[in-house]
Design an enzyme around this catalytic site. Sequence first.
Site, PDB file in Angstrom:
ATOM      1  N   SER A 252       0.862  -1.131  -0.051  1.00 58.48           N
ATOM      2  CA  SER A 252       0.088   0.025  -0.061  1.00 58.48           C
ATOM      3  C   SER A 252       0.856   1.109   0.070  1.00 58.48           C
ATOM      4  O   SER A 252       2.065   1.187   0.462  1.00 58.48           O
ATOM      5  CB  SER A 252      -0.576   0.061   1.360  1.00 58.48           C
ATOM      6  OG  SER A 252       0.061   0.205   2.499  1.00 58.48           O
ATOM      7  N   LYS A 253       0.330   2.290  -0.681  1.00 53.88           N
ATOM      8  CA  LYS A 253       0.893   3.508  -0.785  1.00 53.88           C
ATOM      9  C   LYS A 253       1.307   4.241   0.691  1.00 53.88           C
ATOM     10  O   LYS A 253       2.136   5.021   0.880  1.00 53.88           O
ATOM     11  CB  LYS A 253       0.551   4.517  -1.671  1.00 53.88           C
ATOM     12  CG  LYS A 253      -0.931   4.679  -1.339  1.00 53.88           C
ATOM     13  CD  LYS A 253      -1.570   5.368  -2.790  1.00 53.88           C
ATOM     14  CE  LYS A 253      -3.050   5.193  -2.907  1.00 53.88           C
ATOM     15  NZ  LYS A 253      -3.547   5.170  -4.052  1.00 53.88           N
TER      16      LYS A 253
END
Length: 500
Positions: A252-253
């Site tokens: 995930s960012k």
Amino acid sequence: MTVRTRIAPSPTGAPHIGTAYIALFNYAFAKRHGGQFILRIEDTDQVRSTRASEVAILEALRWIGLPWDEGPDVGGPKGPYRQSERTAIYREQCDTLVRTGKAYPCFCTTARLDELRTRQEAEKTRIGYDGLCAGLTAEAAHQRIDAGEPCVIRLRTPADGECVLKDYFRDEIRIPWETIDDQILLKADGFPTYHLANVVDDHLMEITHVIRGEEWISSTPKHLLLYEAFGWTPPVFAHLPLLRNPDKSKLSKRKNPTGILFYRQAGYLPEALLNFLGLMAYSPADGNEQFDLETMARTFDLDRVSLGGPIFDIQKLQAFNGRAIRELGADALLARLKAWMLNDQVWSALVPLAQPRLNQLADFVPLTAFVFADRLPLDTAALVKGFENPEQAATLLQIAQWEIERAADWNADTVKALFSRMAEKEDLKFKNLLGLFFTALTGSAVSLPLFDAMALMGRDLCLRRVQYAQETLAADGAALSGKAAKKLMNDYEQRYRKDA
Ligand code: GLU
């Protein structure tokens, strides 16, 4: 049989590192077998798809160096390769399914479907379409269509039995049909859904192997049912494991940069990135972890893919990248540096920004250095200066992150508009809000004009800088708690997205 594989991204955001990973495996497999690798743009979601995102995807895949044999830009015998240009094909194919009774028009209104859902939730029964329109005779349906009643087309799904899904990497997966909805194939506006367009295209483009992320396994029964309904032979399905953060959660960012273009901007070499991605879920037979694309394409073996969640460890990538840089000759490295950022194009953009702030030519490099950096030295005191408490700074950084991710376009004007809106929503003076972002993005409270600098650095690096600032606060115990972050997310949706 010629092996044909594809990467089929939806142009709904910044090109994702996961797309490069899946594209690499498709490319290597096709080339290993003397086949073709195709790029198809899946832009059936008219609301979320943008041309800017498509352009960025092509640019990112070109930069990383995975050439496609057919695609929207290069054309090919099975085009067009952009789904929005193929709507007539989907409609025609869908008509065939309706004629043969494999699919049916559904006239249920949103109001009825909402009511149905509320009832199912209250009764704790399976949420999904109840098949009301599946029982209409062809004649009755025609009359309603002729009378101008809007309808969608749904796939007739068996009520019992189970779907037996064969995946290249897995034992048979059995999914009871009763858990699968009568999928909408064609929307009321005549546009196809992902499922219809994807299957029709894979068939018409003669894709032999669908190698994609495992998040699509749950869609595969619908796809298999569509192949059967059309009387087509399905391709081989091979679902690759998803990339994971070091803590094993889905990449995930929040925890890793996920934009391919971040890696370009931060000075990673495409060959090092490909080498690193090639080791996700894969181990070469000779045990040599250092290889180039040509070697991978010559030796790739689908049987050597392992399903244990591959960890995207940026430190390992950095080690690969450092090695690749050190192995270059000095001339080659100089050429890379020029192609990256040390060139007239970048300097011409920077000079007018820097000029009003220069007393000596020697000021130029220190003043503009932040544009060329990845992580800047930051400290919490500078970030939280002027705020009532550190949480306020953390909150603003989080909101900015969401807003930056969602900005449709990226240039000095859109960046300015983004911050103006934030200042208004947060009831803060523009200047006070900007102080935080000057520090987070440029490492200093005074610097070059922020919006122009952000435009130049690109969205992905800006996002990363915001993330570094969040990490800096977190290291000093000033991060938002999980509960506060959740609350903020809801609050943000209410205050920012409702009118978006
Ligand atoms: N458009 C889908 C995506 O964005 C493609 C999934 C597939 O490969 O079937 O990933």
